[in-house]
Design a protein around this motif. Structure first.
Motif, short mmCIF file in Angstrom:
data_model
loop_
_atom_site.label_atom_id
_atom_site.label_comp_id
_atom_site.label_asym_id
_atom_site.label_seq_id
_atom_site.Cartn_x
_atom_site.Cartn_y
_atom_site.Cartn_z
N ALA A 1 17.39 -77.81 1.20
CA ALA A 1 18.63 -78.54 0.96
C ALA A 1 18.93 -78.75 -0.52
O ALA A 1 20.01 -79.23 -0.86
CB ALA A 1 18.57 -79.89 1.69
N HIS B 1 22.29 -78.23 -2.22
CA HIS B 1 23.28 -78.36 -1.15
C HIS B 1 24.44 -79.26 -1.54
O HIS B 1 25.57 -79.02 -1.15
CB HIS B 1 22.62 -78.91 0.11
CG HIS B 1 22.31 -77.84 1.08
ND1 HIS B 1 22.23 -78.03 2.43
CD2 HIS B 1 22.07 -76.53 0.89
CE1 HIS B 1 21.95 -76.90 3.02
NE2 HIS B 1 21.83 -75.98 2.11
N ARG C 1 28.16 -78.21 -1.13
CA ARG C 1 29.02 -78.93 -0.18
C ARG C 1 30.30 -79.41 -0.86
O ARG C 1 31.38 -79.37 -0.30
CB ARG C 1 28.26 -80.11 0.43
CG ARG C 1 28.90 -80.65 1.69
CD ARG C 1 28.06 -81.74 2.32
NE ARG C 1 27.82 -82.81 1.37
CZ ARG C 1 26.62 -83.34 1.10
NH1 ARG C 1 25.56 -82.88 1.70
NH2 ARG C 1 26.50 -84.32 0.23
N HIS D 1 19.68 -74.61 8.45
CA HIS D 1 20.07 -74.50 7.04
C HIS D 1 21.14 -73.42 6.87
O HIS D 1 22.19 -73.64 6.24
CB HIS D 1 18.81 -74.16 6.23
CG HIS D 1 19.06 -73.72 4.83
ND1 HIS D 1 19.53 -74.57 3.84
CD2 HIS D 1 18.90 -72.51 4.23
CE1 HIS D 1 19.64 -73.91 2.71
NE2 HIS D 1 19.27 -72.66 2.91
#
Lengths: 196, 196
Positions: free
Chosen positions: A64, A67, A71, A123
């Motif tokens: 992550a 991420h 995002r 993921h």
């Protein structure tokens, strides 16, 4: 030393990463993690019911990383073309950094990733959803031609595997890697773009 | 039993593959290969000066399987679009067949491939040259837009790594693999195609 009452899952995950780095994935145990934190192994088990659960959580946290930035790119405003290029560039940079900054830890995580296919699938699902968001935006602004959003997003993800799948890490240090990434991007963008 | 005078390099390579399959890459020796053929190990060394040279030749032969069909597609007449699609399909099918028909031998070859990066690079170079031939034909017939031929060919090869690089073999048995291949193909074709 950490008192049991103040223990957080984040501390346990960091300690587990340290232990994995130090002992390698074959030898690292929950007792090692507990010892590093100065707590009983029972305290660790209150957060993670098994060694497997702890390893999976460590893997998930590692996957992550970066991420948040990805995002944000997926949901921000602005032309989809630029955002998709930036999203792919950031992903490639993050993977490359992981592979080269600490190669031993990277090798350790390759082992963990092999053990936790469900976590890896989740993921990848998250990443493809982010691409789908950008692809959808691009279709709405007519930057991209209309097509099935999720199939297209997955095709973009698979088409760029060379630049984010750790199996290809050995080629990331090639001096031509950035140039090749841009050539691939041009091909993909040509495939996405609405005909003039 | 093979008499020394009739011995061919092809026989040695086949015997070496059998020995690798039987003993695994860590234990297989030139003496094992010679014993399988009923010749002295000196006879084997007359063809391959070292164990490393023999392993490299075995790797090269394995990588070159299906090459004849691919090479033919690259040079035959007919629309470049159809040929490129067929070339990629044949490559994917050949890799998939290798991975599933004999998984143990496939794993053995993954080890050998890791040892012989020069051979692998040459193999990839050959494949990209074949794509370049088709891409060039497509630009001449105006099926494809004009672009740098070799960069484009490499981008096509890298964009399809998901469907030919053994690192992705685990995903090839996915029931959706063919459908995903076609989605990727559409994206790539869109990137190659001359705008109407």
């Amino acid at each position: 030393m950490t008192t049991d009452s103040a223990l957080t899952s984040e501390q346990i995950l960091s300690a587990a990463e340290d232990v994995l780095r130090q002992f390698g994935p074959a030898k690292a145990t929950v007792v090692d993690v507990a010892r590093t934190l100065g707590v009983s192994h029972g305290s660790v088990y209150r957060f993670f019911p098994s060694k497997a659960a702890l390893r999976e959580a460590v893997t998930e946290r590692w996957l992550a990383q970066a991420h948040d930035e990805l995002r944000f790119i997926a949901i921000e405003a602005g032309p989809a073309t630029e955002r998709l290029h930036r999203w792919l560039t950031v992903l490639f940079a993050a993977k490359r950094k992981k592979a080269f900054d600490d190669p031993q830890l990277f090798a350790t995580y390759m082992t963990l990733v092999g053990e936790n296919s469900h976590t890896v699938d989740a993921h990848i699902g998250t990443l493809i959803d982010q691409i789908a968001q950008i692809v959808q935006d691009g279709m709405e602004t007519k930057e991209f031609r209309l097509a099935h959003i999720n199939s297209t997003a997955r095709a973009v993800f698979e088409a760029t595997a060379h630049f984010h799948n750790p199996a290809h890490a050995a080629s990331w240090s090639d001096p031509a890697a950035d140039e090749r990434f841009e050539a691939l991007w041009k091909l993909i963008l040509g495939g996405l773009a609405a005909k003039a």
